[in-house]
Motif scaffolding. Sequence first.
Motif, PDB file in Angstrom:
ATOM      1  N   UNK A 116       2.475 -13.645  -0.945  1.00  0.00           N
ATOM      2  CA  UNK A 116       3.459 -12.783  -1.413  1.00  0.00           C
ATOM      3  C   UNK A 116       3.933 -12.576  -2.426  1.00  0.00           C
ATOM      4  N   UNK A 117       3.662 -13.529  -3.500  1.00  0.00           N
ATOM      5  CA  UNK A 117       3.946 -13.068  -5.188  1.00  0.00           C
ATOM      6  C   UNK A 117       2.640 -12.166  -4.693  1.00  0.00           C
ATOM      7  N   UNK A 118       1.615 -12.260  -5.026  1.00  0.00           N
ATOM      8  CA  UNK A 118       0.169 -11.966  -5.144  1.00  0.00           C
ATOM      9  C   UNK A 118       0.561  -9.758  -4.676  1.00  0.00           C
ATOM     10  N   UNK A 119       1.426  -9.869  -3.685  1.00  0.00           N
ATOM     11  CA  UNK A 119       1.510  -8.892  -2.791  1.00  0.00           C
ATOM     12  C   UNK A 119       2.855  -8.138  -4.023  1.00  0.00           C
ATOM     13  N   UNK A 120       4.134  -8.842  -4.334  1.00  0.00           N
ATOM     14  CA  UNK A 120       5.075  -7.660  -5.091  1.00  0.00           C
ATOM     15  C   UNK A 120       4.486  -7.151  -6.124  1.00  0.00           C
ATOM     16  N   UNK A 121       3.193  -8.345  -6.882  1.00  0.00           N
ATOM     17  CA  UNK A 121       2.769  -7.976  -8.284  1.00  0.00           C
ATOM     18  C   UNK A 121       1.620  -6.949  -7.854  1.00  0.00           C
ATOM     19  N   UNK A 122       0.935  -6.720  -7.680  1.00  0.00           N
ATOM     20  CA  UNK A 122      -0.088  -5.962  -6.924  1.00  0.00           C
ATOM     21  C   UNK A 122       0.628  -4.586  -6.405  1.00  0.00           C
ATOM     22  N   UNK A 123       2.198  -4.513  -5.752  1.00  0.00           N
ATOM     23  CA  UNK A 123       2.376  -3.545  -5.082  1.00  0.00           C
ATOM     24  C   UNK A 123       2.681  -2.822  -6.421  1.00  0.00           C
ATOM     25  N   UNK A 124       3.778  -3.443  -7.049  1.00  0.00           N
ATOM     26  CA  UNK A 124       4.472  -2.470  -8.574  1.00  0.00           C
ATOM     27  C   UNK A 124       3.246  -1.981  -9.538  1.00  0.00           C
TER      28      UNK A 124
ATOM     29  N   UNK B 173       5.313   3.849   7.295  1.00  0.00           N
ATOM     30  CA  UNK B 173       4.537   3.085   7.872  1.00  0.00           C
ATOM     31  C   UNK B 173       3.031   3.202   7.886  1.00  0.00           C
ATOM     32  N   UNK B 174       2.347   3.090   6.843  1.00  0.00           N
ATOM     33  CA  UNK B 174       1.446   3.215   6.216  1.00  0.00           C
ATOM     34  C   UNK B 174       1.736   1.049   6.074  1.00  0.00           C
ATOM     35  N   UNK B 175       3.062   0.889   5.282  1.00  0.00           N
ATOM     36  CA  UNK B 175       2.994  -0.494   5.304  1.00  0.00           C
ATOM     37  C   UNK B 175       3.449  -1.154   6.329  1.00  0.00           C
TER      38      UNK B 175
ATOM     39  N   UNK C  12      10.839 -12.389   8.907  1.00  0.00           N
ATOM     40  CA  UNK C  12      10.664 -12.159   7.182  1.00  0.00           C
ATOM     41  C   UNK C  12      10.199 -11.047   7.171  1.00  0.00           C
ATOM     42  N   UNK C  13       8.901 -11.043   7.524  1.00  0.00           N
ATOM     43  CA  UNK C  13       8.393  -9.523   7.258  1.00  0.00           C
ATOM     44  C   UNK C  13       9.077  -8.467   7.046  1.00  0.00           C
ATOM     45  N   UNK C  14      10.144  -8.323   8.544  1.00  0.00           N
ATOM     46  CA  UNK C  14      10.397  -6.956   8.548  1.00  0.00           C
ATOM     47  C   UNK C  14      11.629  -6.759   7.686  1.00  0.00           C
ATOM     48  N   UNK C  15      12.280  -7.956   6.952  1.00  0.00           N
ATOM     49  CA  UNK C  15      12.590  -8.446   6.207  1.00  0.00           C
ATOM     50  C   UNK C  15      12.660  -7.774   4.934  1.00  0.00           C
ATOM     51  N   UNK C  16      11.290  -8.588   4.348  1.00  0.00           N
ATOM     52  CA  UNK C  16      10.564  -7.721   3.163  1.00  0.00           C
ATOM     53  C   UNK C  16      10.308  -6.953   2.997  1.00  0.00           C
ATOM     54  N   UNK C  17       9.802  -5.775   4.529  1.00  0.00           N
ATOM     55  CA  UNK C  17       9.490  -4.692   4.190  1.00  0.00           C
ATOM     56  C   UNK C  17      10.416  -3.319   3.652  1.00  0.00           C
ATOM     57  N   UNK C  18      12.021  -4.512   4.757  1.00  0.00           N
ATOM     58  CA  UNK C  18      13.024  -3.453   4.555  1.00  0.00           C
ATOM     59  C   UNK C  18      13.291  -3.459   3.418  1.00  0.00           C
ATOM     60  N   UNK C  19      13.356  -4.016   2.815  1.00  0.00           N
ATOM     61  CA  UNK C  19      14.061  -4.417   1.252  1.00  0.00           C
ATOM     62  C   UNK C  19      12.777  -3.752   0.157  1.00  0.00           C
ATOM     63  N   UNK C  20      11.515  -3.666   0.424  1.00  0.00           N
ATOM     64  CA  UNK C  20      10.275  -2.682   0.014  1.00  0.00           C
ATOM     65  C   UNK C  20      10.727  -1.274  -0.200  1.00  0.00           C
ATOM     66  N   UNK C  21      11.093  -1.004   1.397  1.00  0.00           N
ATOM     67  CA  UNK C  21      11.590   0.655   1.062  1.00  0.00           C
ATOM     68  C   UNK C  21      12.946   0.664   0.937  1.00  0.00           C
ATOM     69  N   UNK C  22      13.326   0.096   0.694  1.00  0.00           N
ATOM     70  CA  UNK C  22      15.109   0.689   0.069  1.00  0.00           C
ATOM     71  C   UNK C  22      14.777   0.355  -1.798  1.00  0.00           C
TER      72      UNK C  22
ATOM     73  N   UNK D 252      16.832 -10.287  -4.802  1.00  0.00           N
ATOM     74  CA  UNK D 252      16.035 -10.014  -2.987  1.00  0.00           C
ATOM     75  C   UNK D 252      14.998 -11.115  -3.585  1.00  0.00           C
ATOM     76  N   UNK D 253      13.969 -11.127  -4.970  1.00  0.00           N
ATOM     77  CA  UNK D 253      13.138 -12.067  -3.768  1.00  0.00           C
ATOM     78  C   UNK D 253      13.382 -13.727  -4.578  1.00  0.00           C
ATOM     79  N   UNK D 254      14.469 -14.270  -4.674  1.00  0.00           N
ATOM     80  CA  UNK D 254      15.599 -15.326  -5.594  1.00  0.00           C
ATOM     81  C   UNK D 254      16.120 -15.596  -4.438  1.00  0.00           C
ATOM     82  N   UNK D 255      16.745 -14.257  -2.915  1.00  0.00           N
ATOM     83  CA  UNK D 255      16.896 -15.044  -1.941  1.00  0.00           C
ATOM     84  C   UNK D 255      15.842 -14.927  -1.528  1.00  0.00           C
TER      85      UNK D 255
END
Length: 211
Positions: free
Chosen positions: A82-90, A120-122, A151-161, A183-186
């Motif tokens: 999850x941490x790697x995903x945030x780092x790599x995504x940016x 859709x791809x995410x 939680x996965x849906x929440x993660x993707x929803x925040x990312x989409x926002x 969002x990460x802290x939450x």
Amino acid sequence: MNLSRRRLTRDDRRARILEAGRKVFAQHGFGAAQMEHIRAAAGLSRGGLYHHFAAKEEIMAALVDAECASLAARVETAPLPLVALVEAGSEMLGAGAAGFDPAWLEGRQERERYLAAREAAEARHLRPVIETALQSGIAEGRYRNVPPRHVAELFLTVNARLNRLALLDGSPLADIAGFAATALTALGCLLGAEREFSDLALRIGRWGAET
């Protein structure tokens, strides 16, 4: 046998079209790019192009899909996915060899199409990685026993926002970074893994303040 003249496979033609699409979009911008530009750059017949893609929007979606698939493969074996995903995504947003750069877009309609393709791809590629990471963390006792699918849906929803704030609303980077850090802290609190996400949240917040 002359290998340079070998018959192209279906995958070869598709890869050639996607690479040509990237070059044409970068040169002309997505709005001004035409399928004929892409056909010529790929060195294919009209039939060879349209057999794979009916419109440039489909090529854009395929590029975005390839980028998200690459991102998923990159992070799924990381110690903290999850941490790697945030780092790599940016790092990879629009910058991967197979990706689509949002800078090629003009106007709200083009950006909305891009975001729809990206979301859709995410969902297709990243949701399984996130759910598996959550399931592993729960099994290892690192995370609270929360529903991974939710939680996965929440993660993707925040990312989409976050993506929409950047591409549609034109929000300042400091605000976007602040939202991401919060969002990460939450998320860390929700999972009972505050320490896992705190350093990354601080770095993102600091980056936003310095931008």
